[in-house]
Design a protein around this motif. Sequence first.
Motif, PDB file in Angstrom:
ATOM      1  N   HIS A 179       0.855  -1.193   0.000  1.00 43.71           N
ATOM      2  CA  HIS A 179       0.000   0.000   0.000  1.00 43.71           C
ATOM      3  C   HIS A 179       0.889   1.240   0.000  1.00 43.71           C
ATOM      4  CE1 HIS A 179      -2.500  -3.232   1.720  1.00 43.71           C
ATOM      5  NE2 HIS A 179      -3.523  -2.589   1.216  1.00 43.71           N
ATOM      6  N   PRO A 180       1.610   1.486  -1.099  1.00 46.80           N
ATOM      7  CA  PRO A 180       2.634   2.539  -1.114  1.00 46.80           C
ATOM      8  C   PRO A 180       2.102   3.956  -0.975  1.00 46.80           C
ATOM      9  CG  PRO A 180       2.302   1.628  -3.312  1.00 46.80           C
ATOM     10  CD  PRO A 180       1.552   0.733  -2.377  1.00 46.80           C
ATOM     11  N   ALA A 181       0.801   4.167  -1.224  1.00 45.54           N
ATOM     12  CA  ALA A 181       0.256   5.526  -1.117  1.00 45.54           C
ATOM     13  C   ALA A 181      -0.463   5.760   0.203  1.00 45.54           C
ATOM     14  CB  ALA A 181      -0.705   5.792  -2.277  1.00 45.54           C
ATOM     15  N   ALA A 182      -0.497   4.747   1.058  1.00 44.39           N
ATOM     16  CA  ALA A 182      -1.323   4.807   2.270  1.00 44.39           C
ATOM     17  C   ALA A 182      -0.528   5.209   3.502  1.00 44.39           C
ATOM     18  CB  ALA A 182      -1.987   3.455   2.508  1.00 44.39           C
ATOM     19  N   LEU A 183      -1.275   5.624   4.500  1.00 47.38           N
ATOM     20  CA  LEU A 183      -0.765   5.711   5.861  1.00 47.38           C
ATOM     21  C   LEU A 183      -1.051   4.363   6.517  1.00 47.38           C
ATOM     22  CD1 LEU A 183      -2.213   9.203   6.806  1.00 47.38           C
ATOM     23  CD2 LEU A 183       0.196   8.680   6.435  1.00 47.38           C
ATOM     24  N   VAL A 184      -0.009   3.725   7.034  1.00 48.50           N
ATOM     25  CA  VAL A 184      -0.151   2.365   7.562  1.00 48.50           C
ATOM     26  C   VAL A 184       0.180   2.353   9.051  1.00 48.50           C
ATOM     27  CG1 VAL A 184       0.592  -0.036   7.374  1.00 48.50           C
ATOM     28  CG2 VAL A 184       0.445   1.387   5.318  1.00 48.50           C
ATOM     29  N   ILE A 185      -0.736   1.772   9.830  1.00 46.99           N
ATOM     30  CA  ILE A 185      -0.595   1.704  11.286  1.00 46.99           C
ATOM     31  C   ILE A 185      -0.200   0.290  11.684  1.00 46.99           C
ATOM     32  CG2 ILE A 185      -1.784   1.965  13.489  1.00 46.99           C
ATOM     33  CD1 ILE A 185      -3.871   3.683  11.886  1.00 46.99           C
ATOM     34  N   GLY A 186       0.883   0.163  12.433  1.00 42.33           N
ATOM     35  CA  GLY A 186       1.280  -1.116  13.000  1.00 42.33           C
ATOM     36  C   GLY A 186       1.296  -1.033  14.512  1.00 42.33           C
ATOM     37  N   SER A 187       0.935  -2.119  15.168  1.00 43.11           N
ATOM     38  CA  SER A 187       0.932  -2.120  16.629  1.00 43.11           C
ATOM     39  C   SER A 187       1.219  -3.522  17.139  1.00 43.11           C
ATOM     40  CB  SER A 187      -0.431  -1.639  17.153  1.00 43.11           C
ATOM     41  OG  SER A 187      -0.405  -1.495  18.564  1.00 43.11           O
ATOM     42  N   ASP A 188       1.887  -3.586  18.279  1.00 41.33           N
ATOM     43  CA  ASP A 188       2.156  -4.865  18.919  1.00 41.33           C
ATOM     44  C   ASP A 188       2.162  -4.636  20.423  1.00 41.33           C
ATOM     45  OD1 ASP A 188       3.096  -7.781  18.307  1.00 41.33           O
ATOM     46  OD2 ASP A 188       4.395  -7.091  19.933  1.00 41.33           O
ATOM     47  N   GLN A 189       1.725  -5.643  21.160  1.00 41.31           N
ATOM     48  CA  GLN A 189       1.614  -5.474  22.611  1.00 41.31           C
ATOM     49  C   GLN A 189       2.084  -6.713  23.343  1.00 41.31           C
ATOM     50  OE1 GLN A 189      -2.223  -5.763  24.859  1.00 41.31           O
ATOM     51  NE2 GLN A 189      -1.913  -3.589  25.236  1.00 41.31           N
ATOM     52  N   CYS A 190       2.648  -6.508  24.511  1.00 41.72           N
ATOM     53  CA  CYS A 190       2.920  -7.619  25.417  1.00 41.72           C
ATOM     54  C   CYS A 190       2.692  -7.147  26.841  1.00 41.72           C
ATOM     55  CB  CYS A 190       4.335  -8.167  25.244  1.00 41.72           C
ATOM     56  SG  CYS A 190       5.633  -7.114  25.930  1.00 41.72           S
ATOM     57  N   ALA A 191       2.460  -8.098  27.716  1.00 48.51           N
ATOM     58  CA  ALA A 191       2.346  -7.824  29.142  1.00 48.51           C
ATOM     59  C   ALA A 191       3.572  -8.404  29.833  1.00 48.51           C
ATOM     60  CB  ALA A 191       1.075  -8.453  29.709  1.00 48.51           C
ATOM     61  N   ALA A 192       4.038  -7.711  30.866  1.00 46.61           N
ATOM     62  CA  ALA A 192       5.246  -8.177  31.543  1.00 46.61           C
ATOM     63  C   ALA A 192       5.156  -7.922  33.041  1.00 46.61           C
ATOM     64  CB  ALA A 192       6.482  -7.474  30.976  1.00 46.61           C
ATOM     65  N   VAL A 193       5.767  -8.819  33.804  1.00 41.75           N
ATOM     66  CA  VAL A 193       5.915  -8.664  35.251  1.00 41.75           C
ATOM     67  C   VAL A 193       7.407  -8.739  35.558  1.00 41.75           C
ATOM     68  CG1 VAL A 193       5.453  -9.664  37.510  1.00 41.75           C
ATOM     69  CG2 VAL A 193       3.662  -9.632  35.787  1.00 41.75           C
ATOM     70  N   ASN A 194       7.940  -7.652  36.126  1.00 40.62           N
ATOM     71  CA  ASN A 194       9.378  -7.584  36.421  1.00 40.62           C
ATOM     72  C   ASN A 194      10.228  -7.916  35.198  1.00 40.62           C
ATOM     73  OD1 ASN A 194       8.837  -6.912  39.107  1.00 40.62           O
ATOM     74  ND2 ASN A 194       8.823  -9.066  39.753  1.00 40.62           N
ATOM     75  N   GLY A 195       9.778  -7.430  34.024  1.00 35.19           N
ATOM     76  CA  GLY A 195      10.536  -7.637  32.802  1.00 35.19           C
ATOM     77  C   GLY A 195      10.311  -8.977  32.141  1.00 35.19           C
ATOM     78  N   ARG A 196       9.517  -9.873  32.742  1.00 36.82           N
ATOM     79  CA  ARG A 196       9.234 -11.186  32.156  1.00 36.82           C
ATOM     80  C   ARG A 196       7.942 -11.117  31.354  1.00 36.82           C
ATOM     81  NH1 ARG A 196       6.078 -15.421  33.722  1.00 36.82           N
ATOM     82  NH2 ARG A 196       5.647 -14.425  35.736  1.00 36.82           N
ATOM     83  N   ILE A 197       8.038 -11.483  30.081  1.00 32.26           N
ATOM     84  CA  ILE A 197       6.895 -11.373  29.176  1.00 32.26           C
ATOM     85  C   ILE A 197       5.880 -12.470  29.468  1.00 32.26           C
ATOM     86  CG2 ILE A 197       6.165 -11.514  26.768  1.00 32.26           C
ATOM     87  CD1 ILE A 197       8.862 -10.301  25.997  1.00 32.26           C
ATOM     88  N   LEU A 198       4.610 -12.071  29.533  1.00 34.76           N
ATOM     89  CA  LEU A 198       3.507 -13.009  29.735  1.00 34.76           C
ATOM     90  C   LEU A 198       2.875 -13.317  28.381  1.00 34.76           C
ATOM     91  CD1 LEU A 198       1.768 -11.219  32.739  1.00 34.76           C
ATOM     92  CD2 LEU A 198       3.407 -13.114  32.851  1.00 34.76           C
ATOM     93  N   GLY A 199       2.714 -14.577  28.076  1.00 33.65           N
ATOM     94  CA  GLY A 199       2.078 -14.948  26.822  1.00 33.65           C
ATOM     95  C   GLY A 199       0.567 -15.017  26.960  1.00 33.65           C
ATOM     96  N   LYS A 200      -0.107 -15.215  25.830  1.00 38.31           N
ATOM     97  CA  LYS A 200      -1.553 -15.447  25.856  1.00 38.31           C
ATOM     98  C   LYS A 200      -1.796 -16.854  26.382  1.00 38.31           C
ATOM     99  CE  LYS A 200      -2.317 -12.375  21.923  1.00 38.31           C
ATOM    100  NZ  LYS A 200      -2.814 -12.244  20.526  1.00 38.31           N
ATOM    101  N   PRO A 201      -2.758 -17.023  27.281  1.00 36.94           N
ATOM    102  CA  PRO A 201      -2.893 -18.325  27.946  1.00 36.94           C
ATOM    103  C   PRO A 201      -3.320 -19.448  27.006  1.00 36.94           C
ATOM    104  CG  PRO A 201      -4.714 -16.885  28.538  1.00 36.94           C
ATOM    105  CD  PRO A 201      -3.722 -16.036  27.795  1.00 36.94           C
ATOM    106  N   GLY A 202      -4.314 -19.185  26.146  1.00 32.22           N
ATOM    107  CA  GLY A 202      -4.747 -20.198  25.189  1.00 32.22           C
ATOM    108  C   GLY A 202      -5.684 -21.248  25.734  1.00 32.22           C
ATOM    109  N   SER A 203      -5.777 -21.381  27.053  1.00 31.95           N
ATOM    110  CA  SER A 203      -6.661 -22.385  27.646  1.00 31.95           C
ATOM    111  C   SER A 203      -7.127 -21.905  29.007  1.00 31.95           C
ATOM    112  CB  SER A 203      -5.929 -23.720  27.805  1.00 31.95           C
ATOM    113  OG  SER A 203      -4.928 -23.630  28.804  1.00 31.95           O
ATOM    114  N   HIS A 204      -8.199 -22.531  29.492  1.00 29.47           N
ATOM    115  CA  HIS A 204      -8.743 -22.186  30.804  1.00 29.47           C
ATOM    116  C   HIS A 204      -7.727 -22.484  31.902  1.00 29.47           C
ATOM    117  CE1 HIS A 204     -12.071 -21.620  33.725  1.00 29.47           C
ATOM    118  NE2 HIS A 204     -11.374 -22.478  34.437  1.00 29.47           N
ATOM    119  N   GLU A 205      -7.082 -23.646  31.810  1.00 29.40           N
ATOM    120  CA  GLU A 205      -6.142 -24.051  32.844  1.00 29.40           C
ATOM    121  C   GLU A 205      -4.962 -23.080  32.937  1.00 29.40           C
ATOM    122  OE1 GLU A 205      -8.787 -27.109  31.719  1.00 29.40           O
ATOM    123  OE2 GLU A 205      -7.362 -26.001  30.460  1.00 29.40           O
ATOM    124  N   ARG A 206      -4.421 -22.703  31.780  1.00 35.23           N
ATOM    125  CA  ARG A 206      -3.275 -21.787  31.778  1.00 35.23           C
ATOM    126  C   ARG A 206      -3.687 -20.390  32.246  1.00 35.23           C
ATOM    127  NH1 ARG A 206       1.087 -20.257  33.313  1.00 35.23           N
ATOM    128  NH2 ARG A 206       2.337 -18.881  31.993  1.00 35.23           N
TER     129      ARG A 206
END
Length: 205
Positions: free
Chosen positions: A63-90
Motif C-alpha cells: 500500500h505505497p500511497a497509504a498511511l499504515v498503522i502497525g501495533s504490537d503489545q505484550c504484558a510483563a511482570v518484572n521484565g518477564r513477558i507473559l504470553g496469551k494463555p490459550g486455555s482455561h487451565e493456563r
Amino acid sequence: MAPARPLVLASTSSYRRALLQRLGLDFQTAAPGIDESPFPNEAPEAMVARLAAAKAADVARDHPAALVIGSDQCAAVNGRILGKPGSHERASEQLAALSGRRVVFYTGLCLIDSAGNRQWLETVPYAVEMRSLASEEIERYLRVDRPYDCAGSFRSEGLGIALFRRMEGEDPTALIGLPLIRLCDWLREAGLPIPPDAPSGRSAG
C-alpha cells in the motif's frame, strides 16, 4: 467525507479494529506476514517497538500511497513477558501468579507514510495493579470473560476491570492494544483531520 489519504491498519485484531473505528475514519485492514518471535534476551519495550514497525513496513509495501498503522503489545511482570494463555487451565494459573502484582503492558505503535517518506514509532506503557485474587474469584471471572486470547488472562474492556486495584498510565486505550491519543497526534501531523470532517465510522477489508 473520506480522508485524503488511504488508511490501513496492519492488523486483523478485532480489538484494534474497534478502537480505530472510534476515530470515525475510513480504513482498511491487512494482515502482516512477519515472524513475531522475540529475540534472545530482548526487552519487552524493545520487542513491541520492533514488531510494530515490522508489521507496518510489511503492509506498507503493498500500500505505497497509504498511511499504515502497525501495533504490537505484550504484558510483563518484572521484565518477564507473559504470553496469551490459550486455555482455561493456563489462564487460571496465570491469574493466580498475577494476584496482588503489578503488570505492565507495553504497546508498540508505528505509523508509516511511505509517500512522504516518514515514520513515527513509540512504545506506550500502561500499568495495572491486580487485587489479591481468590481461586474461586478467578474461576468465576474466567467462566464469564473467557480471556484466553489476551495477554495477562483478562479483558480490561470487559469484566477484567473487577480484578484491578488501580491503573496507571497516560492513555487507557494503550491497555487494549492501540494507543489512540498518540495515534491521533501522528495522524494530524500526517495531514488527516482528527476529528474528521464527516465521521463515517466505516471500515473495510
